[in-house]
Design an enzyme around this catalytic site. Structure first.
Site, PDB file in Angstrom:
ATOM      1  N   HIS A 171       0.824  -1.206   0.000  1.00  0.00           N
ATOM      2  CA  HIS A 171       0.000   0.000   0.000  1.00  0.00           C
ATOM      3  C   HIS A 171       0.855   1.253   0.000  1.00  0.00           C
ATOM      4  CE1 HIS A 171      -4.396  -0.949   1.183  1.00  0.00           C
ATOM      5  NE2 HIS A 171      -3.889  -1.989   0.550  1.00  0.00           N
ATOM      6  N   GLU A 214      -6.439  -0.626  -6.029  1.00  0.00           N
ATOM      7  CA  GLU A 214      -7.371   0.248  -5.327  1.00  0.00           C
ATOM      8  C   GLU A 214      -6.994   1.692  -5.602  1.00  0.00           C
ATOM      9  OE1 GLU A 214      -8.083  -1.009  -1.072  1.00  0.00           O
ATOM     10  OE2 GLU A 214      -6.331  -2.222  -1.556  1.00  0.00           O
TER      11      GLU A 214
END
Length: 321
Positions: A38, A107
């Site tokens: 991330h 994402e």
């Protein structure tokens, strides 16, 4: 026997702690490990987001046995697939054959940072398929030139290739991604114990290939403390993937989960120290056909107590599944 894995959750711990924790997980007897990748945490309360590939390289040197895997990295926006191929080949060499490359369509939370926009779900799947093809071509050796719908590659070559190439996994959430995974992946990845995902994967060519699931848990001898921590840091997980993939930042996840209660979270995440509760949470994955299940202990500063408890109580119970 279902294999039980440990998750290095980069959103909730710094890089040195992540490496120390996976060393402890290896010592405790976890069968494999996975690592999130991330740029942002889902919620600000998680508080971290180090560069996963540096963490993986350090983990490869600090451990001896435990397999390592991205769960998952997106090879389409923030990273170019040619760069992902180089990173994966290097990780396989550093880990001496213990690395698997888990890929997904990404994402907005992480991919928005390069300012390239966020494509529609169908385009993201198209991009992922083209990325896998580029990575496979580079893994095959030699110079690669590619002009595609979404990516260009100009005279690229991997100069350090392992004898045993890293297997490629693809994360799935619906029919399109299952079709891609069945045709192009060596294993399938999912975060929900839905048998229909594995059935679709099989229909598209995935029969007999490994299938890896993931489950958040929150161990604590104080169940109320565990529920509060799970709510504070992991309430985002009660939302569906179609929503989560579109939210652009931690504030978006905080807003989307404003009315999620601690009780809501406790219904989906086993909390406390009741081994049977944890086993029953894992059981649907085993019954759905997952061959490997990675556990996420919620709370970056709660890893070592969880690992010690898992070694003595949880892992022996799960081996009986």
């Amino acid at each position: 026997m279902v294999q039980i894995g440990y998750t290095m959750m980069t959103e909730q711990a710094g890089p040195r702690a992540l490496v120390e924790d996976v060393v402890a997980a290896e010592r405790a007897g976890f069968d494999f490990s996975v690592t999130s990748d991330h740029y942002f945490p889902w919620l600000a309360s998680q508080g971290h987001a180090p560069y996963a590939w540096s963490v993986l390289g350090a983990a490869a040197q600090a451990t001896d046995r435990i397999p390592l895997m991205t769960y998952v990295t997106c090879p389409t926006v923030r990273y170019h697939p040619a760069v992902i191929a180089q990173k994966a080949a290097t990780m396989q060499l550093l880990s001496q054959g213990r690395f698997r490359l888990g890929l997904g369509s990404g994402e907005s939370l992480n991919e928005h940072v390069v300012g390239a926009g966020w494509p529609s779900p169908r385009i993201r799947i198209e991009m992922l398929e083209e990325a896998v093809e580029i990575i496979r071509a580079l893994f095959a050796g030699g110079n690669v030139n590619h002009q595609g719908a979404h990516f260009d590659v100009a005279n690229a070559r991997l100069w350090d290739l392992p004898d045993e190439l890293p297997p490629i996994g693809v994360a799935v959430s619906g029919e399109l991604s299952c079709s891609l995974a069945g045709r192009l992946a060596d294993l399938v990845i999912a975060t929900e114990p839905k048998p229909e995902l594995l059935d679709s994967f099989d229909r598209h060519g995935g029969r007999g290939k490994p299938r890896v699931g993931q489950l958040p848990v929150c161990y604590d001898t104080d169940r109320d403390a565990a529920i509060a921590r799970a709510h504070d840091q992991f309430r985002w997980s009660v939302g569906g993937w179609p929503v989560n993939s579109e939210l652009p930042g931690p504030s978006g996840f905080a807003g989307a989960t404003e009315y999620v209660t601690p009780q809501d979270v406790a219904q989906t995440i086993p909390c406390g120290d009741d081994v049977d509760l944890f086993v029953e949470a894992v059981r649907p994955y085993a019954e759905a056909g997952f061959t490997e299940i990675a556990l996420i202990q919620v709370g970056g500063d709660q890893q070592l107590p969880f690992i010690a408890w898992a070694e003595k109580e949880l892992l022996p119970a799960l081996r009986e599944l």
